[in-house]
Design a protein around this motif. Structure first.
Motif, PDB file in Angstrom:
ATOM      1  N   ARG A  43       0.740  -1.255  -0.047  1.00 16.76           N
ATOM      2  CA  ARG A  43      -0.068  -0.063  -0.219  1.00 16.76           C
ATOM      3  C   ARG A  43       1.122   1.210  -0.116  1.00 16.76           C
ATOM      4  NH1 ARG A  43      -5.630  -0.508   1.724  1.00 16.76           N
ATOM      5  NH2 ARG A  43      -6.086  -2.568   2.225  1.00 16.76           N
ATOM      6  N   SER A  46       2.660   1.520  -3.307  1.00 13.72           N
ATOM      7  CA  SER A  46       1.789   1.952  -4.430  1.00 13.72           C
ATOM      8  C   SER A  46       1.340   3.569  -4.292  1.00 13.72           C
ATOM      9  CB  SER A  46       0.453   0.974  -4.460  1.00 13.72           C
ATOM     10  OG  SER A  46      -0.508   1.647  -5.259  1.00 13.72           O
ATOM     11  N   GLY A  47       1.131   3.779  -3.081  1.00 14.79           N
ATOM     12  CA  GLY A  47       0.642   5.127  -2.667  1.00 14.79           C
ATOM     13  C   GLY A  47       1.780   6.264  -3.122  1.00 14.79           C
ATOM     14  N   GLN A  50       3.420   4.278  -8.270  1.00 14.58           N
ATOM     15  CA  GLN A  50       2.436   4.036  -9.391  1.00 14.58           C
ATOM     16  C   GLN A  50       0.930   4.791  -9.133  1.00 14.58           C
ATOM     17  OE1 GLN A  50       1.695   0.170 -10.395  1.00 14.58           O
ATOM     18  NE2 GLN A  50       1.580   0.431 -12.387  1.00 14.58           N
ATOM     19  N   GLU A  51       0.456   4.576  -7.828  1.00 12.36           N
ATOM     20  CA  GLU A  51      -0.922   5.108  -7.688  1.00 12.36           C
ATOM     21  C   GLU A  51      -0.859   6.530  -7.821  1.00 12.36           C
ATOM     22  OE1 GLU A  51      -3.951   5.081  -3.833  1.00 12.36           O
ATOM     23  OE2 GLU A  51      -2.962   3.339  -4.226  1.00 12.36           O
ATOM     24  N   ARG A  52      -0.044   7.367  -7.556  1.00  8.18           N
ATOM     25  CA  ARG A  52       0.069   8.648  -7.452  1.00  8.18           C
ATOM     26  C   ARG A  52       0.150   8.934  -8.653  1.00  8.18           C
ATOM     27  NH1 ARG A  52       0.882  11.548  -2.548  1.00  8.18           N
ATOM     28  NH2 ARG A  52       1.830  13.400  -3.886  1.00  8.18           N
ATOM     29  N   HIS A  54      -0.684   7.396 -11.438  1.00  2.00           N
ATOM     30  CA  HIS A  54      -2.249   7.132 -12.294  1.00  2.00           C
ATOM     31  C   HIS A  54      -3.051   8.299 -11.749  1.00  2.00           C
ATOM     32  CE1 HIS A  54      -1.743   3.346 -14.349  1.00  2.00           C
ATOM     33  NE2 HIS A  54      -1.146   2.861 -13.040  1.00  2.00           N
ATOM     34  N   ARG A  55      -3.034   8.632 -10.322  1.00  6.43           N
ATOM     35  CA  ARG A  55      -4.138   9.755 -10.091  1.00  6.43           C
ATOM     36  C   ARG A  55      -3.827  10.828 -10.750  1.00  6.43           C
ATOM     37  NH1 ARG A  55      -4.702  13.976  -6.749  1.00  6.43           N
ATOM     38  NH2 ARG A  55      -6.707  14.288  -5.879  1.00  6.43           N
ATOM     39  N   ILE A 105      -8.704   1.341  -9.353  1.00  2.72           N
ATOM     40  CA  ILE A 105      -7.499   1.333  -9.312  1.00  2.72           C
ATOM     41  C   ILE A 105      -6.913   2.077  -8.039  1.00  2.72           C
ATOM     42  CG2 ILE A 105      -6.879   0.772 -11.809  1.00  2.72           C
ATOM     43  CD1 ILE A 105      -6.487   3.697 -12.017  1.00  2.72           C
ATOM     44  N   GLY A 106      -6.049   1.769  -7.648  1.00  2.75           N
ATOM     45  CA  GLY A 106      -5.339   2.079  -6.429  1.00  2.75           C
ATOM     46  C   GLY A 106      -5.457   1.026  -5.138  1.00  2.75           C
ATOM     47  N   PRO A 110      -8.096   4.098  -3.302  1.00  2.00           N
ATOM     48  CA  PRO A 110      -8.697   3.438  -4.501  1.00  2.00           C
ATOM     49  C   PRO A 110      -9.599   4.635  -4.982  1.00  2.00           C
ATOM     50  CG  PRO A 110      -8.724   1.617  -2.776  1.00  2.00           C
ATOM     51  CD  PRO A 110      -8.437   3.023  -2.043  1.00  2.00           C
ATOM     52  N   THR A 147      -2.829  -7.035  -6.842  1.00  2.00           N
ATOM     53  CA  THR A 147      -1.540  -6.527  -6.681  1.00  2.00           C
ATOM     54  C   THR A 147      -0.453  -7.344  -5.853  1.00  2.00           C
ATOM     55  OG1 THR A 147      -2.317  -4.060  -6.931  1.00  2.00           O
ATOM     56  CG2 THR A 147       0.176  -4.186  -6.592  1.00  2.00           C
TER      57      THR A 147
END
Length: 361
Positions: A43, A46-47, A50-52, A54-55, A105-106, A110, A147
């Motif tokens: 988590r 990802s935060g 990659q998650e950041r 995508h956002r 996603i996320g 999420p 993931t």
């Protein structure tokens, strides 16, 4: 402009995601949720990465839903959050593309994305089902655990947590894809709980299959296609069905509609509406063994009731095979359980080595 629900819907205080999760999906999730520590690391990573990314991409290329933009969707999301008792409200973006799609996603936070292509063919109540479906994914943590499994499979090839040769790896991938397909059935159930309109839920699948010309589609005939798909053909068709779905992440729309109706007809949907559902407060007490048994029972029941020619032949060979098919229901959970066991062993070994190294220093 819609500012309030068109009718009052039942809310489900403290409802656990286990209430809408398909048994095979739930067996894997209950197992993976005991992977304390590893999911926190993923988590965090990802935060941060990659998650950041995508956002930020959707923040720059799509429209973020709020009380000023796409107000109808904002109201739908608020309704679904209240109905499923979510602690947080996931961000929602509208993406310009003719593709009919929606996804979540996320891991750390999420967020949901729906396309203009989907909005163009779905009416308000059908959109409610879609938002509920995606919220169900977020609340079940599907993005998190997909993931985790993806990372563990990658690591398997280098540190030997799992067998990676040929058919062994293919079997693992098949089990994980089977889980992902079942997680889509879970999302459909969450969507139905948010909309509480069975016909609207079925219409979503009709439009995914036949587009906006829903006036040209008959519900009974559409659902009848699922029965015909299951029973028609010969042994060759049975094999072809397996090959058709082997690498898919989503079940076919006709079959999704039939599965959702089966859930409704079983009485499980009515039980939830009456308040008979598992609570989040009891999630930590959920037993992995019980979930495995429920998954196996579901697969065994589907096996016994199927009219597929290939399955009929297997049934006719010997009743003893029925028990073997019941064991298949444990397959997805077994993969998750094996991953958990190997990860726990690896982590303890690493901690022991670190302790010994510290003592040496």
């Amino acid at each position: 402009m819609t500012t309030a629900p068109d009718r009052t819907r039942i809310e489900f205080p403290d409802i656990s995601s286990r209430a809408w999760e398909h048994p095979a999906d739930r067996a894997a999730l209950v197992t993976l949720r005991t992977l304390r520590g590893f999911d926190t690391v993923l988590r965090t990573l990802s935060g941060l990465l990659q998650e950041r990314q995508h956002r930020l991409m959707y923040l720059a290329t799509a429209v973020r839903v709020d009380e000023r933009q796409f107000r109808d969707l904002h109201d739908l999301r608020r309704d679904c959050v209240d109905i499923l008792g979510a602690d947080e409200t996931p961000e929602l973006f509208v993406l310009q593309t003719p593709m009919v799609n929606a996804f979540t996603i996320g891991m750390d936070r999420p967020f949901m994305v729906v396309t203009t292509g989907l909005l163009d063919i779905m009416n308000y109540e059908e959109q409610r089902f879609v938002i509920g479906h995606e919220l169900g994914h977020a609340l079940s943590g599907h993005a998190v655990y997909r993931t985790i499994l993806m990372h563990l499979m990658r690591l398997a090839g280098t540190i030997g947590w799992l067998p990676v040769g040929g058919w062994a790896l293919r079997a693992i991938i098949a089990a994980l894809l089977e889980w992902q397909r079942k997680s889509e059935l879970s999302g459909d159930r969450a969507g139905l709980l948010c909309g509480q309109d069975v016909h609207a839920a079925i219409r979503v699948q009709m439009k995914l299959a036949g587009g906006s010309r829903v006036s040209e589609i008959d519900i009974e005939a559409f659902l009848g296609q699922a029965a015909e798909y299951d029973s028609s053909g010969d042994l060759r068709d049975g094999v072809l069905k397996l090959l058709n779905i082997e690498l898919l992440t989503h079940p076919f729309s006709v079959l999704r509609a039939a599965e959702l109706k089966k859930w409704v007809d079983s009485g499980a949907y009515s039980d939830v509406l009456r308040g008979n559902y598992p609570r989040r407060v009891d999630d930590d007490d959920a037993k992995i063994s019980d979930e495995f048994k429920n998954a196996a029972k579901t697969y065994k029941q589907n096996f016994d009731e199927s009219d597929d020619p290939l399955i009929r032949m297997v049934r006719d060979i010997g009743s003893g095979l029925g028990g073997a098919v019941g064991a298949v229901g444990n397959g997805v959970g077994d993969v998750a359980s094996d991953i958990k066991e190997r990860f726990t062993h690896w982590r303890r070994s690493s901690e022991t080595k670190n302790d010994e190294s510290n003592k040496g220093n």
